[in-house]
Design an enzyme around this catalytic site. Structure first.
Site, mmCIF file in Angstrom:
data_model
loop_
_atom_site.group_PDB
_atom_site.id
_atom_site.type_symbol
_atom_site.label_atom_id
_atom_site.label_comp_id
_atom_site.label_asym_id
_atom_site.label_seq_id
_atom_site.Cartn_x
_atom_site.Cartn_y
_atom_site.Cartn_z
ATOM 1 N N GLU A 81 0.823 -0.878 0.109
ATOM 2 C CA GLU A 81 -0.069 -0.159 -0.043
ATOM 3 C C GLU A 81 0.847 1.373 -0.026
ATOM 4 O O GLU A 81 1.877 1.334 1.018
ATOM 5 C CB GLU A 81 -0.870 -0.143 1.108
ATOM 6 C CG GLU A 81 -2.018 0.992 1.190
ATOM 7 C CD GLU A 81 -1.547 2.306 1.888
ATOM 8 O OE1 GLU A 81 -2.103 3.289 1.419
ATOM 9 O OE2 GLU A 81 -0.884 2.280 2.725
ATOM 10 N N SER A 82 0.621 2.269 -0.866
ATOM 11 C CA SER A 82 1.406 3.191 -1.090
ATOM 12 C C SER A 82 1.739 4.246 -0.007
ATOM 13 O O SER A 82 2.963 4.723 0.278
ATOM 14 C CB SER A 82 0.947 4.100 -2.441
ATOM 15 O OG SER A 82 -0.082 4.713 -1.988
ATOM 16 N N CYS A 174 -7.532 6.710 -7.463
ATOM 17 C CA CYS A 174 -7.088 5.823 -6.242
ATOM 18 C C CYS A 174 -8.341 5.378 -5.735
ATOM 19 O O CYS A 174 -9.433 5.926 -5.686
ATOM 20 C CB CYS A 174 -6.530 6.642 -5.166
ATOM 21 S SG CYS A 174 -6.355 5.756 -3.529
ATOM 22 N N ASP A 181 -4.733 9.892 -10.409
ATOM 23 C CA ASP A 181 -3.236 9.313 -10.957
ATOM 24 C C ASP A 181 -3.270 9.539 -12.310
ATOM 25 O O ASP A 181 -3.669 8.904 -13.096
ATOM 26 C CB ASP A 181 -3.087 7.970 -10.405
ATOM 27 C CG ASP A 181 -3.055 7.592 -8.902
ATOM 28 O OD1 ASP A 181 -2.423 8.299 -8.174
ATOM 29 O OD2 ASP A 181 -3.968 6.784 -8.710
#
Length: 266
Positions: A81-82, A174, A181
């Protein structure tokens, strides 16, 4: 996907000392299942993460700075997970490490959370280049689809080509925060000629699609493979950075190692 436990979209503490425990895995199986992607995978590939703001304390407390190139193999059970990755990399800021130890720690921790061997290189040479092939952004296309629609794709069985196409108009959202994005998409293939206007309409149909970068690229790969029937196909997305990190998934029908080169917006 249960998003309640994800760090993304929630207020979280920012650890100031090395904290591998903040890394949060997301299973690839859920998005792949919805696309009918099963083992063996119909592609090989890697996810290239460039972290541009890595810093830590060297011996004696003198700060070090570097960029990190992180390669996560497509066959890994999980992605990271970013936001948790940003928190993790930020946690090195006030911790003392030898230079080699930083690289080794990131490789070890990300390999553990993804379930595969992750490669990390510090200060890799990431040159700014132009994408290969022809840009399709000026194609005469009317774009009305508000949901991803694979039926938009068209190919001419009577014209067999080997070419590379790209567009800078990729946009997705997202799935947790709905933040946009933006990126560029490079399609390299051999087989029936893909209609460029049709491909552009298809890419634009992702503008309100909510999914992670990796899942978007895998969907594009399987849709083009099924609709256009290429004999060879590679898909490379180069997304713009957020929070000092850009994510660049690559999927291919061949076992190949993609170059990590920046495009003009990165």
């Amino acid at each position: 996907m249960e998003t309640g436990k994800l760090p993304l979209g929630r207020e979280t503490d920012h650890p100031q000392n090395y904290a591998p425990e903040v890394l949060f895995p997301i299973a690839r199986a859920e998005s792949r299942g919805s696309l009918g992607i099963a083992e063996p995978l119909p592609f090989s590939g890697t996810d290239i993460w460039n972290a541009w703001e890595l810093t830590w304390l060297g011996p004696g407390g003198l700060p070090r700075v570097a960029t990190a190139e992180i390669r996560v193999p497509a066959e890994s059970p999980n992605i990271v997970e970013s936001k948790s990755l940003k928190l993790y990399l930020g946690s090195f800021a006030m911790s003392e490490f030898d230079d080699d130890a930083v690289c080794a720690a990131i490789e070890r921790d990300l390999s553990a959370v993804t379930g595969a061997n992750v490669e990390v290189a510090l200060d890799a040479d990431v040159a700014v280049v132009e994408p290969g092939g022809a840009c399709i952004d000026s194609a005469d296309a009317t774009c009305t689809a508000t949901e991803v629609d694979a039926s938009l794709l068209e190919a001419d069985d009577g014209a067999i080509v080997d070419e590379c196409l790209h567009t800078h108009l990729l946009r997705s959202l997202c799935p947790v925060t709905s933040q946009p994005d933006l990126g560029s998409l490079i399609v390299s293939y051999a087989g029936p000629r893909i209609d460029r206007a049709a491909l552009l309409r298809y890419v634009v149909s992702f503008r309100q699609h909510q999914d992670f970068h990796e899942a978007c690229v895998e969907r594009i790969f399987v849709d083009i493979l099924e609709r256009c029937r290429p004999t060879r196909l590679s898909i490379h997305a180069r997304y713009q950075r957020r929070g000092g990190i850009d994510i660049n998934p690559f999927r291919s029908s061949r076992d190949e190692r993609p170059a990590n080169t920046r495009l003009w917006r990165q």
